[in-house]
Design a protein around this motif. Structure first.
Motif, mmCIF file in Angstrom:
data_model
loop_
_atom_site.group_PDB
_atom_site.id
_atom_site.type_symbol
_atom_site.label_atom_id
_atom_site.label_comp_id
_atom_site.label_asym_id
_atom_site.label_seq_id
_atom_site.Cartn_x
_atom_site.Cartn_y
_atom_site.Cartn_z
ATOM 1 N N PRO A 191 0.406 5.378 -2.714
ATOM 2 C CA PRO A 191 1.851 5.199 -2.553
ATOM 3 C C PRO A 191 2.271 5.002 -1.101
ATOM 4 O O PRO A 191 1.690 5.575 -0.180
ATOM 5 C CB PRO A 191 2.425 6.507 -3.121
ATOM 6 C CG PRO A 191 1.384 7.006 -4.075
ATOM 7 C CD PRO A 191 0.080 6.624 -3.449
ATOM 8 N N ALA A 192 3.293 4.184 -0.898
ATOM 9 C CA ALA A 192 3.861 3.923 0.430
ATOM 10 C C ALA A 192 4.723 5.117 0.854
ATOM 11 O O ALA A 192 5.166 5.908 0.013
ATOM 12 C CB ALA A 192 4.691 2.649 0.378
ATOM 13 N N GLN B 117 3.364 -3.773 1.714
ATOM 14 C CA GLN B 117 4.575 -3.080 2.120
ATOM 15 C C GLN B 117 4.248 -1.771 2.838
ATOM 16 O O GLN B 117 4.849 -1.441 3.868
ATOM 17 C CB GLN B 117 5.444 -2.797 0.896
ATOM 18 C CG GLN B 117 6.030 -4.040 0.250
ATOM 19 C CD GLN B 117 6.683 -3.723 -1.078
ATOM 20 O OE1 GLN B 117 6.011 -3.546 -2.082
ATOM 21 N NE2 GLN B 117 8.003 -3.633 -1.081
ATOM 22 N N ALA B 118 3.290 -1.031 2.288
ATOM 23 C CA ALA B 118 2.933 0.265 2.875
ATOM 24 C C ALA B 118 2.357 0.102 4.275
ATOM 25 O O ALA B 118 2.632 0.905 5.181
ATOM 26 C CB ALA B 118 1.936 0.987 1.969
ATOM 27 N N GLY C 74 -4.823 -0.165 0.831
ATOM 28 C CA GLY C 74 -3.789 -1.117 0.448
ATOM 29 C C GLY C 74 -4.218 -2.562 0.456
ATOM 30 O O GLY C 74 -3.411 -3.450 0.164
ATOM 31 N N GLN D 259 -2.331 -6.883 -2.678
ATOM 32 C CA GLN D 259 -1.277 -6.349 -3.527
ATOM 33 C C GLN D 259 -0.013 -6.121 -2.701
ATOM 34 O O GLN D 259 -0.070 -5.569 -1.601
ATOM 35 C CB GLN D 259 -1.732 -5.056 -4.191
ATOM 36 C CG GLN D 259 -2.870 -5.243 -5.180
ATOM 37 C CD GLN D 259 -3.105 -4.005 -6.013
ATOM 38 O OE1 GLN D 259 -2.167 -3.336 -6.444
ATOM 39 N NE2 GLN D 259 -4.363 -3.681 -6.251
ATOM 40 N N GLN E 177 2.328 -3.999 -2.982
ATOM 41 C CA GLN E 177 2.570 -2.591 -2.666
ATOM 42 C C GLN E 177 1.770 -2.167 -1.438
ATOM 43 O O GLN E 177 2.276 -1.456 -0.559
ATOM 44 C CB GLN E 177 2.191 -1.713 -3.861
ATOM 45 C CG GLN E 177 2.400 -0.229 -3.609
ATOM 46 C CD GLN E 177 1.918 0.634 -4.776
ATOM 47 O OE1 GLN E 177 1.624 0.121 -5.862
ATOM 48 N NE2 GLN E 177 1.828 1.933 -4.559
ATOM 49 N N GLU F 267 8.943 -7.071 -1.907
ATOM 50 C CA GLU F 267 9.470 -6.387 -3.086
ATOM 51 C C GLU F 267 10.117 -7.376 -4.048
ATOM 52 O O GLU F 267 9.960 -7.280 -5.266
ATOM 53 C CB GLU F 267 10.478 -5.323 -2.654
ATOM 54 C CG GLU F 267 11.003 -4.476 -3.798
ATOM 55 C CD GLU F 267 11.896 -3.350 -3.319
ATOM 56 O OE1 GLU F 267 12.360 -2.574 -4.171
ATOM 57 O OE2 GLU F 267 12.125 -3.246 -2.102
#
Length: 258
Positions: free
Chosen positions: A65-66, A182-183, A57, A177, A179, A138
């Motif tokens: 994917p998270a 967040q993950a 990440g 990034q 994403q 987000e």
């Protein structure tokens, strides 16, 4: 620099130093990449085979994917050692890198020789804090987080006196990034290693920033008291102490690892 594949997923890894030197795996913080260690690597590479990598990440590594978990991040580190044929290594991790280090010490202790856990915590609540950061990323991406992150990472006097360093840190954060950020926030949110680290039996140094508002001195003191025989050292620093005090940080680690 090199990309290695682990179960079909790319990870960005860089190695400095002699192939026959003792291995040292270093692990970065949330919102950063391996460049956060640029000040220390030339020093450590004189004595160790320094292996650094971008967390899942982050940087040029896979953004899967998270959500992520600390177990997943820890297994990534084990898999990197396996891919490089390294049986056992010293560990240096700061912030999230220290959290992954605690996972290594409790789930794969045979892979660790000595470990430095810097500016980190075994638990970081409340849940709402991390859910809020996930929502902010987000809505506005890393641009919405960068200024608050810099203010947590470095005290005002350091930010004002070191504009070039701040430009470098700002660019590094913005390269992350959203994403992936967040993950990884979810992995920290769901982590609780407070009990597990009481069984650690490897030599550990805990580096604590006396001005750290993110992983506070109390967080560092807890780790140092929970791990049997752990040593501790204070730096007059906020959260990213290896950037704020690069020479002293490098020296503390070298003195401890031997």
């Amino acid at each position: 620099m090199a990309m290695i594949e682990i179960a079909g997923e790319p990870f960005h890894v860089q190695i400095d130093g002699r192939d026959d030197a003792p291995p040292l795996l270093i692990s970065n913080s949330l919102s950063s990449d391996m460049s956060m260690w640029d000040d220390q690597v030339p020093v450590w590479a004189e004595r160790y085979r320094v292996i650094r990598y971008d967390h899942r990440g982050h940087g040029q590594s896979v953004v899967s994917p998270a959500p992520y978990s600390m177990d997943q991040l820890g297994r990534d580190a084990v898999n990197i050692l396996d891919a490089l044929g390294v049986r056992k290594a010293h560990w240096v991790g700061l912030s999230m890198g220290g959290m992954v280090g605690m996972w290594m010490l409790t789930h794969a202790p045979e892979r660790i020789d000595r470990a430095v856990l810097a500016n980190t915590a075994a638990y970081m609540g409340p849940r709402e804090l991390w859910d809020g950061r996930i929502r902010t990323a987000e809505r506005g991406g890393m641009e919405a987080l960068v200024q608050a992150t810099l203010e947590r990472w470095f005290p005002a006097h350091f930010r004002g006196a070191n504009p070039a360093v701040m430009d470098r840190m700002r660019a590094m954060i913005l390269r992350t990034q959203a994403q992936g950020y967040q993950a990884n926030c979810a992995a920290i949110r769901d982590m609780d290693q407070r009990e597990a680290i009481k069984g650690v039996d490897r030599p550990v140094l805990v580096i604590i920033g006396s001005r750290d508002p993110a992983t506070t001195p109390a967080d560092g003191e807890y780790i140092a008291s929970a791990i049997p025989g752990a040593q501790k050292a204070y730096l007059d620093a906020a959260h990213i102490s290896n950037v704020e005090h690069p020479e002293r940080f490098a020296a503390l680690v070298t003195e401890f690892l031997g």
